[in-house]
Design a protein around this motif. Structure first.
Motif, PDB file in Angstrom:
ATOM      1  N   ALA A 170       0.835  -1.200   0.000  1.00 45.42           N
ATOM      2  CA  ALA A 170       0.000   0.000   0.000  1.00 45.42           C
ATOM      3  C   ALA A 170       0.871   1.252   0.000  1.00 45.42           C
ATOM      4  O   ALA A 170       2.006   1.257   0.486  1.00 45.42           O
ATOM      5  N   ASP A 171       0.337   2.324  -0.543  1.00 45.22           N
ATOM      6  CA  ASP A 171       1.015   3.612  -0.557  1.00 45.22           C
ATOM      7  C   ASP A 171       1.271   4.060   0.880  1.00 45.22           C
ATOM      8  O   ASP A 171       0.341   4.152   1.684  1.00 45.22           O
ATOM      9  N   PRO A 172       2.519   4.348   1.253  1.00 45.83           N
ATOM     10  CA  PRO A 172       2.794   4.798   2.623  1.00 45.83           C
ATOM     11  C   PRO A 172       1.984   6.031   3.020  1.00 45.83           C
ATOM     12  O   PRO A 172       1.606   6.182   4.188  1.00 45.83           O
ATOM     13  N   VAL A 173       1.723   6.918   2.058  1.00 44.59           N
ATOM     14  CA  VAL A 173       0.923   8.106   2.349  1.00 44.59           C
ATOM     15  C   VAL A 173      -0.483   7.699   2.777  1.00 44.59           C
ATOM     16  O   VAL A 173      -1.046   8.251   3.737  1.00 44.59           O
ATOM     17  N   ALA A 174      -1.053   6.717   2.105  1.00 45.29           N
ATOM     18  CA  ALA A 174      -2.396   6.240   2.466  1.00 45.29           C
ATOM     19  C   ALA A 174      -2.394   5.590   3.848  1.00 45.29           C
ATOM     20  O   ALA A 174      -3.340   5.743   4.621  1.00 45.29           O
ATOM     21  N   ILE A 175      -1.322   4.861   4.171  1.00 49.29           N
ATOM     22  CA  ILE A 175      -1.218   4.233   5.484  1.00 49.29           C
ATOM     23  C   ILE A 175      -1.147   5.292   6.577  1.00 49.29           C
ATOM     24  O   ILE A 175      -1.840   5.225   7.605  1.00 49.29           O
ATOM     25  N   GLY A 176      -0.308   6.316   6.398  1.00 49.62           N
ATOM     26  CA  GLY A 176      -0.190   7.372   7.386  1.00 49.62           C
ATOM     27  C   GLY A 176      -1.474   8.156   7.541  1.00 49.62           C
ATOM     28  O   GLY A 176      -1.897   8.465   8.663  1.00 49.62           O
ATOM     29  N   ARG A 177      -2.116   8.496   6.421  1.00 48.52           N
ATOM     30  CA  ARG A 177      -3.365   9.247   6.486  1.00 48.52           C
ATOM     31  C   ARG A 177      -4.437   8.446   7.211  1.00 48.52           C
ATOM     32  O   ARG A 177      -5.196   8.981   8.031  1.00 48.52           O
ATOM     33  N   SER A 178      -4.505   7.152   6.933  1.00 46.00           N
ATOM     34  CA  SER A 178      -5.488   6.294   7.595  1.00 46.00           C
ATOM     35  C   SER A 178      -5.258   6.268   9.099  1.00 46.00           C
ATOM     36  O   SER A 178      -6.203   6.364   9.892  1.00 46.00           O
ATOM     37  N   ALA A 179      -3.995   6.173   9.528  1.00 44.30           N
ATOM     38  CA  ALA A 179      -3.694   6.171  10.962  1.00 44.30           C
ATOM     39  C   ALA A 179      -4.154   7.469  11.607  1.00 44.30           C
ATOM     40  O   ALA A 179      -4.749   7.475  12.695  1.00 44.30           O
ATOM     41  N   GLY A 180      -3.893   8.602  10.952  1.00 47.38           N
ATOM     42  CA  GLY A 180      -4.295   9.880  11.488  1.00 47.38           C
ATOM     43  C   GLY A 180      -5.803  10.039  11.570  1.00 47.38           C
ATOM     44  O   GLY A 180      -6.351  10.506  12.579  1.00 47.38           O
ATOM     45  N   GLU A 181      -6.494   9.645  10.511  1.00 43.00           N
ATOM     46  CA  GLU A 181      -7.952   9.778  10.490  1.00 43.00           C
ATOM     47  C   GLU A 181      -8.602   8.871  11.526  1.00 43.00           C
ATOM     48  O   GLU A 181      -9.594   9.238  12.157  1.00 43.00           O
TER      49      GLU A 181
END
Length: 446
Positions: free
Chosen positions: A205-216
């Motif tokens: 998965a895109d690391p950006v998507a992983i980080g954004r998901s964690a934040g949300e």
């Protein structure tokens, strides 16, 4: 000398020392990981190792020794110790090599499973991947801190040789990325995470998507309430729904069934889930996280429906538990270098249903949607189930306020019988499930 040749030599030493049969396993691996926190690289770790395990049989007496020193000059002494140990332990009427193992001319090839990626990232690329994940989490409005992000790569090789003629090798790679974000402040702070692990980098998965998901996810958990105790439907997020499959396969583990310590021990061939439910174990999935062409005893693996139309169709068996039950190994033996084989699933999943998650929840007037489970309050003998949880209330079919410090309880037989899967199955872990709804559970709150 190749690794397989080393194991053949060790088996020969065991036979010369008096073993009637023997098998040997060697696990070699290397890994590289980078951890970032608040814009700085906090930790870089590289590890390499080789571990060796030798199991010997003297009649029906068995013993196992392990070593991190792979030195052929010490093989004779290692084998002699193992045989001496076997001669002083009680006989085990079910001990022995797997009768279902294949010989060298028919060993299934791992190549079609595509378990090895030629892409091997360096520290800089892993650091960039971790940085992208953390920065995306911190960029979510309301995120106040970070517990960091990790990116990693690993490569492992497993070699197995038996005195009956099996000799095989499986090579596997892994790529991973994870992030953990915090929202709020002080005692009101909330934390959540996301992660992904794959065999090939192209599937990660895109690391950006992983980080954004964690934040949300962290933001959504702010200001939780503790609702009053109620009897209501519970909906499990896919991230935690797989735990239900874990309880199920624990109950159909051949060793537990043979000991009589499973609440499903008398349910073979009977309906234990609702009609239409299908649960599969697929060790031959291409690029699967737990895929393998043969198990820890050299028995060929095969895809199986563990539950078909709600009915239990099989146990998970290695050779020892199969002998105890008068059956044949199902190719589910798993092992390391420090202990004997035991039954374990591979790529386990609950087949999806026809309804979307929204449709699955549409008629729920009051329910709870679980995103996190805490503790292990599950009794494998009785099926009693009680676990700490957090998530969201469901009101009139939609997610509402976050909840925390609750307990959800029931019994696994009743939960299985009233389980409905949604349509959103995605293969992301070794055990996967879609969103799952279970009727009639107890939520204990304030």
């Amino acid at each position: 000398m190749s690794q397989l040749d080393l194991l053949h030599d060790l088996i020969g030493r065991a036979r010369a020392a008096g073993a009637d049969a023997a098998d040997a396993v060697l696990v070699a691996g290397a890994s590289l990981s980078v951890q970032r926190r608040l814009g700085q690289t906090e930790h870089v770790e590289r590890s390499e190792g080789r571990d060796l395990g030798l199991r010997v049989f003297v009649g029906r007496q068995a013993a196992m020794v392990s070593s991190t020193t792979i030195d052929p000059s010490g093989f004779a002494a290692l084998a002699e110790r193992a045989v001496a140990m076997a001669r002083v332990v009680p006989e085990d009427p079910y001990a022995g090599l797997a009768d279902t193992a294949v010989t060298s001319g028919a060993i299934p090839d791992a190549a079609p499973l595509d378990l090895t990626d030629t892409e091997e990232p360096d520290v800089a690329r892993l650091a960039a991947r971790a940085a992208a994940a953390e920065e995306a989490g911190l960029a979510v409005a309301g995120v106040t801190n970070s517990e960091g992000a990790d990116a990693g790569f690993g490569r492992s090789e497993v070699f197995l040789v038996t005195s009956a003629g099996f000799a095989g090798r499986i090579v596997r790679t892994s790529h991973s990325v994870s992030a953990t974000a915090l929202a709020g402040a002080g005692t009101a702070m909330q934390r959540d995470y996301d992660y992904n692990s794959t065999v090939h980098l192209a599937d990660l998965a895109d690391p950006v998507a992983i980080g954004r998901s964690a934040g949300e996810r962290a933001i959504a958990r702010l200001n939780p309430v503790r609702p009053p105790t109620a009897h209501l439907p519970v909906v499990y997020d896919p991230r935690v729904a797989g735990s239900l499959l874990g309880h199920f396969v624990g109950a159909i583990n051949g060793a537990a069934v043979a000991r009589g310590t499973s609440f499903l021990k008398d349910k073979m061939g009977q309906r234990v889930f609702a009609p239409g439910i299908m649960i599969h174990d697929d060790p031959l999935r291409r690029r699967g996280l737990r895929s393998k062409p043969w198990d820890g005893e050299g028995t060929p693996t095969a895809a199986r429906a563990l539950v078909e139309d709600g009915a239990l169709t099989t146990w998970l068996l290695d050779s020892r538990s199969a002998r105890q039950l008068g059956l044949v190994s199902t190719g589910h033996a798993a092992r390391g270098t420090g202990g004997p084989p035991s039954p374990s699933p591979t790529n386990l999943y609950l087949a999806p249903g026809p309804l979307s998650p929204a449709e699955l929840m549409a008629d729920i007037k009051l329910g709870v949607y679980v995103t996190e489970l805490i503790g292990m309050g599950v009794n494998g003998v009785t099926g009693d189930y009680s676990r700490g949880a957090a998530g969201f209330m469901i009101r009139d079919g939609a997610l509402a306020e976050p909840v925390a410090e609750i307990t959800i309880a029931g019994t696994l037989p009743e939960m299985f019988a009233h389980l409905t899967p949604a349509s959103d199955l995605v293969f992301r872990r070794g055990t996967d499930a879609p969103t799952v709804r279970i009727e009639g559970m107890t939520m204990a709150g304030g």
